[in-house]
Write a protein that holds these residues in place. Structure first.
Motif, short mmCIF file in Angstrom:
data_model
loop_
_atom_site.label_atom_id
_atom_site.label_comp_id
_atom_site.label_asym_id
_atom_site.label_seq_id
_atom_site.Cartn_x
_atom_site.Cartn_y
_atom_site.Cartn_z
N VAL A 79 -58.65 35.53 30.60
CA VAL A 79 -58.32 35.92 31.97
C VAL A 79 -59.59 36.13 32.79
CG1 VAL A 79 -57.20 37.66 33.40
CG2 VAL A 79 -56.11 36.89 31.29
N THR A 80 -60.61 36.76 32.19
CA THR A 80 -61.85 37.00 32.92
C THR A 80 -62.51 35.69 33.34
OG1 THR A 80 -62.25 39.10 31.80
CG2 THR A 80 -64.15 38.01 32.80
N LEU A 81 -62.59 34.72 32.43
CA LEU A 81 -63.18 33.43 32.77
C LEU A 81 -62.38 32.73 33.86
CD1 LEU A 81 -64.24 32.08 29.25
CD2 LEU A 81 -65.69 33.05 31.03
N GLY A 82 -61.06 32.92 33.84
CA GLY A 82 -60.23 32.30 34.85
C GLY A 82 -60.31 32.98 36.20
N LEU A 83 -60.46 34.31 36.21
CA LEU A 83 -60.48 35.06 37.46
C LEU A 83 -61.86 35.19 38.08
CD1 LEU A 83 -58.06 38.06 36.73
CD2 LEU A 83 -57.54 35.85 37.78
N ALA A 84 -62.91 35.01 37.28
CA ALA A 84 -64.27 35.25 37.77
C ALA A 84 -64.60 34.48 39.05
CB ALA A 84 -65.29 34.92 36.67
N PRO A 85 -64.20 33.21 39.19
CA PRO A 85 -64.55 32.50 40.43
C PRO A 85 -63.87 33.05 41.67
CG PRO A 85 -63.96 30.95 38.68
CD PRO A 85 -63.56 32.31 38.21
N TRP A 86 -62.88 33.93 41.47
CA TRP A 86 -62.09 34.39 42.61
C TRP A 86 -62.26 35.87 42.90
CZ3 TRP A 86 -60.30 30.24 44.91
CH2 TRP A 86 -60.11 29.10 44.14
N HIS A 87 -63.12 36.54 42.18
CA HIS A 87 -63.30 37.97 42.37
C HIS A 87 -64.77 38.35 42.34
CE1 HIS A 87 -59.12 37.69 41.08
NE2 HIS A 87 -58.92 38.87 41.62
N GLY A 88 -65.16 39.28 43.19
CA GLY A 88 -66.52 39.76 43.17
C GLY A 88 -66.80 40.65 41.98
N ARG A 89 -65.79 41.37 41.55
CA ARG A 89 -65.95 42.26 40.39
C ARG A 89 -64.63 42.34 39.66
NH1 ARG A 89 -65.85 48.17 40.73
NH2 ARG A 89 -66.42 47.95 42.91
N LEU A 90 -64.71 42.43 38.34
CA LEU A 90 -63.52 42.57 37.51
C LEU A 90 -63.64 43.83 36.66
CD1 LEU A 90 -62.97 38.89 36.32
CD2 LEU A 90 -61.46 40.21 37.82
N LEU A 91 -62.62 44.65 36.67
CA LEU A 91 -62.55 45.81 35.81
C LEU A 91 -61.64 45.47 34.65
CD1 LEU A 91 -62.83 48.83 35.04
CD2 LEU A 91 -60.90 49.28 36.60
N VAL A 92 -62.19 45.45 33.44
CA VAL A 92 -61.40 45.20 32.23
C VAL A 92 -61.18 46.55 31.58
CG1 VAL A 92 -61.25 43.96 30.05
CG2 VAL A 92 -62.42 42.92 32.00
N LEU A 93 -59.96 47.00 31.62
CA LEU A 93 -59.63 48.37 31.23
C LEU A 93 -58.90 48.39 29.90
CD1 LEU A 93 -59.97 51.18 32.56
CD2 LEU A 93 -57.64 50.95 33.41
N ASP A 94 -59.48 49.11 28.94
CA ASP A 94 -58.79 49.37 27.68
C ASP A 94 -58.86 50.86 27.39
OD1 ASP A 94 -61.37 49.84 26.85
OD2 ASP A 94 -61.45 48.19 25.40
N ARG A 95 -58.38 51.26 26.24
CA ARG A 95 -58.31 52.69 25.92
C ARG A 95 -59.69 53.32 25.77
NH1 ARG A 95 -55.04 52.64 20.38
NH2 ARG A 95 -53.71 51.36 21.73
N VAL A 96 -60.71 52.50 25.49
CA VAL A 96 -62.07 53.02 25.37
C VAL A 96 -62.67 53.30 26.74
CG1 VAL A 96 -64.41 52.55 24.54
CG2 VAL A 96 -62.43 51.83 23.18
N ALA A 97 -62.46 52.37 27.68
CA ALA A 97 -63.05 52.51 29.01
C ALA A 97 -62.26 53.43 29.92
CB ALA A 97 -63.18 51.13 29.66
N ALA A 98 -60.97 53.60 29.65
CA ALA A 98 -60.09 54.32 30.57
C ALA A 98 -60.56 55.74 30.91
CB ALA A 98 -58.67 54.35 30.01
#
Length: 315
Positions: A79-98
């Motif tokens: 998803v990150t590779l697919g969304l990267a061209p369309w977003h300035g920043r991506l937050l990938v949220l899991d239980r560690v980062a939350a």
């Protein structure tokens, strides 16, 4: 949109308020991609696969920030590779980062808050890049001497000043942009390389294995460690006695350009590049342009030396 919006916890007579609204879009609807609502409004879109989710996000033609909630590394990667061209920043949220998450789209000083397309090219906010949008920026074209005079920063090719006094004996009040020391020479020996190998434990084959080093097209034989060259250079340009130079606090932009072999002779040209007094201290920062060259005058290493220098030599 609903016909009426209930005001919760606010006075509808004192201003315009809108309660949280959750919309559900019909499959294939274009409005969620073409109309950007501001306020406590969210839209739910359904999708059948990760590829379809990426396709839906791309229809927005550029977004400041996007969030993906998953603990699956493969899903995160696709998803990150697919969304990267369309977003300035991506937050990938899991239980560690939350627990430390700042939330979706929160602009922070250390982050670039922006994106491609309609979102503005990826440079709206965030650190120095955000400040630059409020500053006049001009490219200057001219000779090295003219650029040095205009910027008060020595430019490669500008005039140097070789004086009788070693620059390390000068305080910030006495130093001038372009002050230069041209060192004596040092012939690198195989013993130098072996001693440096023993001292550091750096036994990379280019420094220890003649046959393997000779087979390397970049070296063609035993070569000196890059850090040995820089260390020898320091010994060539440093004036060792106590004086205005208080400390070396690092190097910038270090590049090793040409291999140095046993028998090669090197010297150093050190030039005052930039002087920055500190208002809150009795010393300032001096940036020096360093060029280590071989006997043919060919640069073997270039870098900036960073020092702290007393503002004056007196009490």
């Amino acid at each position: 949109m609903p016909d009426a919006v209930e005001v919760v916890g606010a006075d509808s007579e004192s201003g315009a308020f809108m309660g949280p609204v959750l919309l559900r879009a019909r499959p294939g609807a274009s409005e969620p991609h073409d109309v950007e609502p501001f306020g406590p409004v969210s839209t739910v879109l359904t999708y059948g696969s990760l590829d379809e989710a990426v396709e839906l996000a791309a229809r927005g033609r550029g977004s400041l920030a996007g969030s993906l909630v998953t603990r699956d590394p493969e899903v995160a990667r696709r998803v990150t590779l697919g969304l990267a061209p369309w977003h300035g920043r991506l937050l990938v949220l899991d239980r560690v980062a939350a627990p430390e998450s700042t939330g979706h789209g929160s602009p922070l000083p250390v982050l670039v808050h922006g994106g491609p397309g309609r979102a503005g090219g990826g440079e709206e906010l965030g650190g120095i890049r955000g400040v630059l949008h409020h500053m006049q920026r001009t490219a200057i074209q001219g000779s090295p001497d003219m650029l040095t005079a205009i910027t008060n920063r020595w430019t490669t090719g500008a005039a140097r000043s070789d004086g009788d006094v070693h620059p390390f004996r000068k305080s910030i009040a006495e130093l001038r942009i372009g002050d230069t020391i041209r060192s004596a020479t040092h012939t690198v020996t195989l013993n130098d390389i072996e001693r440096f190998t023993d001292l550091t434990g750096d036994t990379f084959y280019a420094h220890t294995d003649p046959e393997a080093a000779a087979a390397n097209p970049l070296f063609g034989g035993i070569v000196a460690h890059g850090y040995l060259v820089v260390s020898l250079a320091a010994g060539l340009f440093v004036d060792p006695a106590p004086g205005p130079v208080l400390a070396n606090f690092g190097v910038d932009r270090l590049r090793f350009l040409t291999p140095v072999k046993a028998g090669d002779t090197i010297d150093v040209t050190l030039t005052v590049k930039q002087i920055t007094p500190r208002r809150s201290a009795d010393y300032g920062e001096v940036r020096w342009d360093a060029v280590v060259a071989n006997a043919d005058g060919e640069p073997v290493a270039t870098y900036d030396v960073l020092t702290l220098v007393a503002k004056t030599t007196g009490p």
